[in-house]
Design an enzyme around this catalytic site. Structure first.
Site, PDB file in Angstrom:
ATOM      1  N   SER A 191       0.820  -1.223   0.000  1.00  0.00           N
ATOM      2  CA  SER A 191       0.000   0.000   0.000  1.00  0.00           C
ATOM      3  C   SER A 191       0.847   1.263   0.000  1.00  0.00           C
ATOM      4  O   SER A 191       0.396   2.323   0.433  1.00  0.00           O
ATOM      5  CB  SER A 191      -0.974   0.008   1.195  1.00  0.00           C
ATOM      6  N   ARG A 192       2.078   1.142  -0.451  1.00  0.00           N
ATOM      7  CA  ARG A 192       3.012   2.278  -0.515  1.00  0.00           C
ATOM      8  C   ARG A 192       3.341   2.855   0.867  1.00  0.00           C
ATOM      9  O   ARG A 192       3.830   3.974   0.990  1.00  0.00           O
ATOM     10  CB  ARG A 192       2.473   3.396  -1.427  1.00  0.00           C
TER      11      ARG A 192
END
Length: 214
Positions: A191-192
């Site tokens: 999810s970065r």
């Protein structure tokens, strides 16, 4: 079919990075990660992007190979008349980036570059293959040349000059040691929400470790 760059993405999930699990010494932690990069058989694990700035503040980058590391810093070699060397003569501030994409990692080093001793440069130069030794004499690094034949003619000349195989260290060639002021370790996460730990040296010369937002 046209590629949509906005759709080029992947999730990073190979590992995590936590303050409680890293070495308190950034160079020891760097060595650990570098050894893991070597064992993973990444292409050129010692390749790093070297960034310098000219007198007008224009940044330049190029890929260079790390050739030594110790508790003091990271060493690379170059022609002292090259563009990066001239820029370091004007401003010794430098940054390095090791992009270990296959491990979903990168390491960013910020610091100051200083020339290594002639003895250290000679020791490394003597370990290079014969062709690489000749190459140091052949190339007037960063200078404009009319064609590749200029290099080929010069190489033939150097082969005749040093035909017995012993090539001396050029007085215009040698190493720089990058003395770190900060080292950031980056580990890709899902999810970065990547893990970023930065080591920063305080006025007493001690290293402090902080977590940074991705």
């Amino acid at each position: 079919m046209e590629n949509n760059l906005a759709d080029l993405r992947r999730e990073y999930s190979l590992a995590s990075l936590d303050i409680d699990s890293v070495d308190k010494d950034p160079m020891a932690q760097f060595r650990k990660w570098f050894e893991e990069a070597q064992k993973s058989e990444l292409l050129e694990p010692n390749a790093m992007v070297v960034s310098t700035v000219d007198a007008e503040g224009q940044p330049f980058q190029r890929t260079v190979l790390m050739k030594a590391m110790d508790e003091k810093g990271i060493v690379f070699y170059t022609n002292y008349a090259s563009r990066k060397a001239k820029q370091l003569g004007e401003n010794p501030k430098i940054s390095l980036l090791f992009p270990w994409y296959g491990l979903e990692r990168q390491v960013a080093v910020v610091g100051t570059a200083e020339k290594v001793s002639t003895k250290e440069s000679l020791q490394y130069f003597s370990s290079r293959p014969y062709g690489s030794q000749l190459g140091a004499w052949v190339s007037q690094q960063s200078k404009v040349i009319s064609s590749r034949s200029v290099l080929e003619v010069k190489l033939a000349e150097m082969k005749r000059k040093f035909k017995e195989g012993k090539v001396p260290l050029p007085d215009f060639w040698g190493g720089y040691r990058v003395i770190p002021e900060s080292i950031e370790f980056w580990q890709g996460r899902q999810s970065r929400l990547h893990d970023r730990l930065i080591y920063e040296k305080d006025e007493s010369g001690n290293w402090n470790i902080s977590r940074m937002a991705p």
